[in-house]
Design a protein around this motif. Structure first.
Motif, short mmCIF file in Angstrom:
data_model
loop_
_atom_site.label_atom_id
_atom_site.label_comp_id
_atom_site.label_asym_id
_atom_site.label_seq_id
_atom_site.Cartn_x
_atom_site.Cartn_y
_atom_site.Cartn_z
N VAL A 60 49.10 33.96 52.73
CA VAL A 60 47.97 34.26 52.97
C VAL A 60 47.89 35.29 54.22
O VAL A 60 47.07 35.93 54.21
N ILE A 61 49.16 35.43 54.56
CA ILE A 61 49.15 36.50 55.78
C ILE A 61 49.18 37.90 54.91
O ILE A 61 48.60 38.85 55.36
N GLN A 62 49.88 38.00 53.94
CA GLN A 62 49.85 39.28 53.18
C GLN A 62 48.38 39.57 52.68
O GLN A 62 47.96 40.88 52.68
N GLY A 63 47.65 38.60 52.31
CA GLY A 63 46.00 38.67 51.82
C GLY A 63 45.33 39.11 52.90
O GLY A 63 44.59 40.06 52.76
N LEU A 64 45.55 38.65 54.10
CA LEU A 64 44.78 39.12 55.35
C LEU A 64 45.13 40.41 55.48
O LEU A 64 44.15 41.26 56.25
N LEU A 65 46.38 40.78 55.67
CA LEU A 65 46.63 42.32 55.84
C LEU A 65 46.11 43.12 55.10
O LEU A 65 45.72 44.30 55.35
N ILE A 66 46.37 42.88 53.64
CA ILE A 66 45.62 43.50 52.61
C ILE A 66 44.22 43.88 52.70
O ILE A 66 43.84 44.87 52.71
N ASP A 67 43.38 42.78 53.13
CA ASP A 67 42.20 42.93 53.49
C ASP A 67 41.92 43.79 54.49
O ASP A 67 40.90 44.51 54.72
N GLN A 68 42.70 43.83 55.66
CA GLN A 68 42.53 44.77 56.79
C GLN A 68 42.77 46.08 56.40
O GLN A 68 42.10 47.01 56.77
N HIS A 110 33.66 41.88 39.59
CA HIS A 110 32.55 40.86 39.98
C HIS A 110 32.84 40.52 41.49
O HIS A 110 32.22 39.77 41.94
N GLY A 111 33.42 41.29 42.14
CA GLY A 111 33.47 41.15 43.69
C GLY A 111 34.77 40.41 44.34
O GLY A 111 34.85 40.13 45.49
N LEU A 112 35.75 40.28 43.41
CA LEU A 112 37.03 39.66 43.86
C LEU A 112 37.76 40.42 45.10
O LEU A 112 37.96 41.64 44.93
N LYS A 113 37.98 39.91 46.23
CA LYS A 113 38.50 41.00 47.33
C LYS A 113 40.21 41.02 46.99
O LYS A 113 41.00 40.04 46.56
N LYS A 114 40.54 42.13 47.53
CA LYS A 114 41.84 42.46 47.08
C LYS A 114 42.95 41.68 47.79
O LYS A 114 44.00 41.36 47.34
N GLY A 115 42.50 41.09 48.92
CA GLY A 115 43.45 40.16 49.77
C GLY A 115 43.85 39.06 48.90
O GLY A 115 45.06 38.62 48.81
N LEU A 116 42.82 38.62 48.22
CA LEU A 116 43.14 37.13 47.43
C LEU A 116 44.09 37.79 46.29
O LEU A 116 44.93 36.70 45.92
N ILE A 117 43.93 38.77 45.83
CA ILE A 117 44.99 39.28 44.72
C ILE A 117 46.39 39.17 45.15
O ILE A 117 47.22 38.76 44.63
N ALA A 118 46.56 39.68 46.39
CA ALA A 118 47.81 39.81 47.18
C ALA A 118 48.29 38.16 47.46
O ALA A 118 49.58 37.99 47.07
N THR A 119 47.48 37.53 47.88
CA THR A 119 47.82 35.96 48.07
C THR A 119 48.28 35.31 46.75
O THR A 119 49.21 34.68 46.65
N PHE A 120 47.30 35.65 45.40
CA PHE A 120 47.58 35.10 44.06
C PHE A 120 48.94 35.45 43.76
O PHE A 120 49.91 34.61 43.27
N PHE A 121 49.34 36.72 43.78
CA PHE A 121 50.58 37.21 43.48
C PHE A 121 51.99 36.52 44.14
O PHE A 121 52.81 36.30 43.50
N TYR A 122 51.89 36.46 45.43
CA TYR A 122 52.97 36.06 46.29
C TYR A 122 53.06 34.45 45.90
O TYR A 122 54.18 33.78 45.98
N ALA A 123 51.85 33.78 45.85
CA ALA A 123 52.02 32.09 45.79
C ALA A 123 52.46 32.25 44.22
O ALA A 123 52.86 30.84 43.92
N ARG A 124 52.53 32.90 43.33
CA ARG A 124 53.14 32.85 41.97
C ARG A 124 54.67 32.60 42.11
O ARG A 124 55.16 31.94 41.07
#
Lengths: 169, 146
Positions: A149-157, A104-118
């Motif tokens: 957040v940094i991981q998420g930004l890097l994954i998006d890049q 449904h359009g979830l961007k990959k960077g947010l997944i990385a952020t979600f996982f690390y914040a866990r």
């Protein structure tokens, strides 16, 4: 319905069989530990299934894309961080929901952020304070949020521009 | 009528979610099985014996050991506390407890299956590096603040 991981399950089954012949007592321990883990999962899975169903039923896919998609901005990061901190249970319990959200359009960077914040486990923070001190716990938590957040930004890049991380690869 | 069709739709979405989970059960059972094996074969004493006393090496060892280990996060705190008492550096212990919850070698196959191999590789490499940096940063900051 296509079952995923049947071959791996067979391999794991063979490993248990080998352990049975090598060290029956250890195999017994492994089975008990696995059963306990499975029992814990059974408590979480119904919750995840219901959450997934509610999201599918109530949330317009376009809203998912706007809150958690490419143009989600700061709101998307805040949602990913909050969801990571609040989410319960093992990481893999949330994979099916994430797979659904990606469609449904979830961007990959947010997944990385979600996982690390866990890694921030609110119920366990007092225990961490007891073992390592308040200052340590606070600083570690803040750095985890930043790193998430940094991981998420890097994954998006890495994944975003060249579509290198698409599921259809 | 609209209400009835809505009810059916929610049932359908519930069924779809449940089926999505069911299709992953072999993979999930595999991961659970591997975790059971790990917990039976690798004792706390064995994990503790991996550390050398050298802060630099131990930080790396702590990250790897934490990434391989499985179990409740609470166990990592208890083990980390014991390691500190044994004289293992706080850098290594921090890396260990953080890697325990952020990395997971055992669940990599499932993550790759569901989220894509490339994403899984990139995410875990970044998480590995972040764990080391966060550990160093935390201990250094505590040292500066006092």
């Amino acid at each position: 319905m296509k079952f995923r991981g049947l071959r791996l399950l067979l391999v794991v089954g063979l490993m248990y069989l080998l352990l049975f012949f090598y060290d029956e007592a250890k195999m017994s321990v492994a089975v008990k530990k696995a059963a306990m883990l499975f029992g814990e999962l059974m408590l979480i899975f119904p919750l995840v299934i219901v959450v997934m169903a509610l999201i599918t039923y109530y949330v317009d896919p376009r809203k998912i894309a706007s809150h958690l998609g490419e143009e989600s901005g700061l709101r998307g990061w805040m949602i990913a961080l909050s969801a990571g901190i609040i989410s319960h249970g093992p990481m893999y319990a949330w994979y099916p929901m994430l797979e659904d959200l990606i469609k449904h359009g979830l961007k990959k960077g947010l997944i990385a952020t979600f996982f690390y914040a866990r890694s921030i486990k609110i119920p366990l923070l007092p225990i961490m304070v007891a073992y390592f001190g308040f200052g340590f716990t606070l600083i570690l938590t803040l750095y985890i949020l930043l790193a998430s957040v940094i991981q998420g930004l890097l994954i998006d890049q890495i994944c975003g521009r060249s579509k290198k991380c698409d599921l259809e690869e | 009528m609209k209400q009835n069709s809505k009810k059916i739709s929610f049932r359908k979405s519930l069924k779809r979610s449940a089926l999505s989970f069911a299709s992953m059960m072999p993979m999930i059972l595999s991961i659970v099985g591997l975790m059971g094996l790990f917990q039976a074969m690798v004792s706390k004493e064995l994990l503790a014996s991996l550390f050398t006393g050298d802060p630099v090496k131990d930080t790396l060892i702590g990250t790897v050991a934490g990434g391989i280990a499985v179990g409740q996060a609470l166990v990592s705190y208890i083990l980390g506390g014991e390691l500190l008492e044994q004289g293992i550096s706080i850098y290594a212990v921090t890396a260990f407890i953080l890697a325990w919850v952020t990395l997971g070698i055992v669940q990599l196959p499932l993550e790759a299956e569901v989220l894509g191999l490339r994403f899984t590789i990139y995410r875990n490499i970044l998480a590995f590096i972040s764990t080391i940096l966060v550990s160093i940063g935390t201990v250094w900051t505590i040292g500066v603040i006092g």
